[in-house]
Scaffold this motif. Structure first.
Motif, PDB file in Angstrom:
ATOM      1  N   LEU A 150      -2.909  11.518   3.191  1.00 50.83           N
ATOM      2  CA  LEU A 150      -3.731  12.321   2.484  1.00 50.83           C
ATOM      3  C   LEU A 150      -4.371  11.411   1.340  1.00 50.83           C
ATOM      4  O   LEU A 150      -5.629  11.934   0.812  1.00 50.83           O
ATOM      5  N   ASN A 151      -3.792  10.340   0.957  1.00 51.79           N
ATOM      6  CA  ASN A 151      -4.250   9.594   0.005  1.00 51.79           C
ATOM      7  C   ASN A 151      -3.566   8.153   0.022  1.00 51.79           C
ATOM      8  O   ASN A 151      -2.505   8.187   0.052  1.00 51.79           O
ATOM      9  N   SER A 152      -4.099   7.202  -0.620  1.00 56.52           N
ATOM     10  CA  SER A 152      -3.790   5.707  -0.629  1.00 56.52           C
ATOM     11  C   SER A 152      -3.865   5.194  -1.896  1.00 56.52           C
ATOM     12  O   SER A 152      -4.861   5.508  -2.211  1.00 56.52           O
TER      13      SER A 152
ATOM     14  N   VAL B  53       0.726  -1.078   0.241  1.00 55.68           N
ATOM     15  CA  VAL B  53       0.095  -0.080   0.081  1.00 55.68           C
ATOM     16  C   VAL B  53       0.885   1.278   0.114  1.00 55.68           C
ATOM     17  O   VAL B  53       1.966   1.208   0.919  1.00 55.68           O
ATOM     18  N   ILE B  54       0.567   2.300  -0.915  1.00 53.68           N
ATOM     19  CA  ILE B  54       1.377   3.562  -1.002  1.00 53.68           C
ATOM     20  C   ILE B  54       0.494   4.419  -0.343  1.00 53.68           C
ATOM     21  O   ILE B  54      -0.640   4.687  -0.832  1.00 53.68           O
ATOM     22  N   SER B  55       1.083   5.364   0.638  1.00 52.33           N
ATOM     23  CA  SER B  55       0.202   6.364   1.129  1.00 52.33           C
ATOM     24  C   SER B  55       0.902   7.913   0.980  1.00 52.33           C
ATOM     25  O   SER B  55       1.989   7.522   1.507  1.00 52.33           O
ATOM     26  N   GLN B  56       0.357   8.891   0.712  1.00 52.70           N
ATOM     27  CA  GLN B  56       1.138  10.152   0.862  1.00 52.70           C
ATOM     28  C   GLN B  56       0.814  10.634   2.184  1.00 52.70           C
ATOM     29  O   GLN B  56      -0.463  10.706   2.640  1.00 52.70           O
ATOM     30  N   LEU B  57       1.657  11.451   3.037  1.00 58.09           N
ATOM     31  CA  LEU B  57       1.571  11.852   4.279  1.00 58.09           C
ATOM     32  C   LEU B  57       1.441  13.462   4.171  1.00 58.09           C
ATOM     33  O   LEU B  57       2.404  13.930   3.442  1.00 58.09           O
ATOM     34  N   ASP B  58       0.926  14.016   5.262  1.00 63.37           N
ATOM     35  CA  ASP B  58       0.968  15.219   5.572  1.00 63.37           C
ATOM     36  C   ASP B  58       2.302  15.277   6.534  1.00 63.37           C
ATOM     37  O   ASP B  58       2.221  14.791   7.428  1.00 63.37           O
ATOM     38  N   PRO B  59       3.501  16.138   5.998  1.00 67.24           N
ATOM     39  CA  PRO B  59       4.545  16.159   6.878  1.00 67.24           C
ATOM     40  C   PRO B  59       4.323  16.724   8.153  1.00 67.24           C
ATOM     41  O   PRO B  59       5.326  16.323   8.978  1.00 67.24           O
ATOM     42  N   GLU B  60       3.337  17.443   8.321  1.00 70.15           N
ATOM     43  CA  GLU B  60       3.401  18.275   9.710  1.00 70.15           C
ATOM     44  C   GLU B  60       2.293  17.297  10.684  1.00 70.15           C
ATOM     45  O   GLU B  60       2.894  17.022  11.830  1.00 70.15           O
TER      46      GLU B  60
END
Length: 456
Positions: free
Chosen positions: A360-362, A348-355
């Motif tokens: 954000l999305n998967s 699974v690939i997920s984009q993260l909010d760095p803060e």
């Protein structure tokens, strides 16, 4: 209009060559913004430029020397672009010839279509339809090749002007000259900045930077900081450790001169950590919790559980080592790669909010996490190797932009037989690796799709 360029994006570190202790000595106030290598890994040039407003109306001879140095560096950079463009232009012309030949053949077939089986005719017509859109692309490519030649000629003319007036200060309007140089420099920077994202085509190297530590570990630089900062962070072993070692520069790292150490509040798991915009992101030992640790404040500023993510060797890479959760960064931001029961153990690939570390999305892939050797992100695409041992290659890629995958065949030289960390640095456009106790770097070659100003 889409312009297709095949450009070798080479290692942007000041190492630049097989001798990692070599570095470029810069004058105060100057910065490196590009460098290039030839196919053998030797430095062709390093492009440097002074900061804006460095020049003044005082000491005009010094001002002219500054401008001459800028011209020389831009000229070197343009020469590299020109050499690459000319090389790729031969490939483009060959493609254009093939398209014209196919068009002529199709016309002949259409005239004598009764002698050709229907299936063959349709296949030939389909190939022609596929190639037809490339014609305007090739025309645009040739136009851009001409633009690079124009840049080269403008630099040459400015260089001649500077040489001519060096002995007769005041014979030329300095302000106008400075404006011309600045304008040309801006155009060159804009041209080079277009070469940001692309599709992975080749991995070359590695260059061995250092041999240290245990068989497993991680080392990295921060892709978000300016090129003026070259700090290196070093994390030995995949568990039972909380000490992060910091080095002010790559040369200090090679020499073993530490500038600072950080004692993390929690042990880490695996080797898949990343430094991004001044913070360390890592997986907390025996948990699916992601920790964000600020180097500036020396404390944890955020931690969050990654929902459903397997941990503690439930879904590791092929080498094990609690490598279930892999944090990484590329041109598009911060990412995490893992596996879940819900996705049948596939990646699974997920984009993260760095803060906040919120997802954000998967994207769910169909590639088993346990069958992956290592993985890394470039421009929103995940590239997966099929092994951590000798003979490994990038075998599979998944684009988050199109939510689609493809099988690839890109060899990666596993010089020391056991890869326990492989991560992409977008600023340096290089892969960092930990290969059986050796810290190594790989160059990457990307296929670029560049949009011109006329694109909608």
């Amino acid at each position: 209009m889409m312009l297709l360029l095949l450009i070798s994006i080479k290692l942007l570190l000041l190492l630049c060559i097989q001798r990692p202790s070599t570095s470029v000595r810069l004058k105060e106030g100057w910065q490196v913004y590009s460098s290039a290598q030839d196919a053998d890994g030797r430095c062709i040039c390093t492009v440097v430029a002074p900061e804006q407003n460095l020049c003044s109306r005082d000491a005009k001879s010094k001002q002219l020397r500054t401008l001459q140095e800028k011209i020389q560096n831009m000229s070197q950079s343009i020469e590299v672009l020109n050499l690459r463009t000319q090389r790729d232009f031969q490939y483009v012309m060959k493609m254009e010839s093939q398209i014209k030949g196919l068009r002529s053949k199709l016309r002949q077939v259409e005239t004598n279509w009764r002698t050709l089986p229907t299936k063959n005719f349709q296949e030939l017509k389909g190939k022609m339809a596929d190639l037809q859109p490339l014609v305007p692309v090739l025309n645009q490519y040739k136009a851009d090749a001409g633009l690079i030649s124009q840049f080269k000629e403008e630099v040459r003319n400015l260089s001649l002007v500077l040489t001519g007036i060096q002995e007769e200060i005041g014979a030329f309007d300095y302000e106008e000259l400075q404006h011309r140089v600045t304008n040309l420099e801006t155009r060159l920077r804009n041209c080079m900045n277009k070469l940001t994202c692309g599709k992975l085509m080749k991995i070359s190297g590695p260059s061995t930077v250092k041999t240290s530590g245990t068989r497993f570990g991680a080392w990295m630089t921060d892709p978000q900081v300016s090129t003026a900062s070259s700090k290196v962070w070093y994390m030995d072993s995949y568990t039972n450790n909380k000490i992060v070692r910091e080095y002010k520069s790559m040369s200090d790292f090679i020499a073993g001169v530490e500038s600072r150490t950080y004692n993390l509040p929690f042990h880490w798991a695996g080797t898949n950590h990343v430094v991004y915009n001044g913070s360390l992101y890592y997986n907390k030992y025996q948990s699916n919790i992601i920790v964000r640790y600020s180097f500036e404040s020396g404390r944890v500023v955020t931690q969050r559980a990654l929902e459903f993510a397997g941990f503690h060797n439930v879904y590791p890479y092929t080498w094990g080592g609690f490598s279930d959760i892999d944090l990484m960064a590329d041109e598009l931001g911060l990412w995490v790669v893992y596996a879940t029961n819900q996705n049948a153990g596939n990646i699974v690939i997920s984009q993260l909010d760095p803060e906040t570390l919120q997802v954000l999305n998967s994207w769910n892939t169909e590639y088993s996490k346990r069958n992956a050797g290592e993985s890394f992100m470039i421009c929103g695409t995940l590239y997966i190797t099929n092994s951590h041992l000798t003979g490994a290659k990038v075998y599979y890629s998944y684009s988050t932009k199109t939510s689609s995958y493809e099988y690839t065949d890109i060899p990666i030289h596993n010089q020391y037989f056991h890869m326990s960390m492989l991560d992409y640095n977008a600023r340096e456009r290089a892969l960092y690796g930990w290969n059986n106790g050796h810290q190594v770097l790989f160059n990457v070659t990307l296929f670029h799709v560049i949009k011109t100003d006329d694109d909608s």
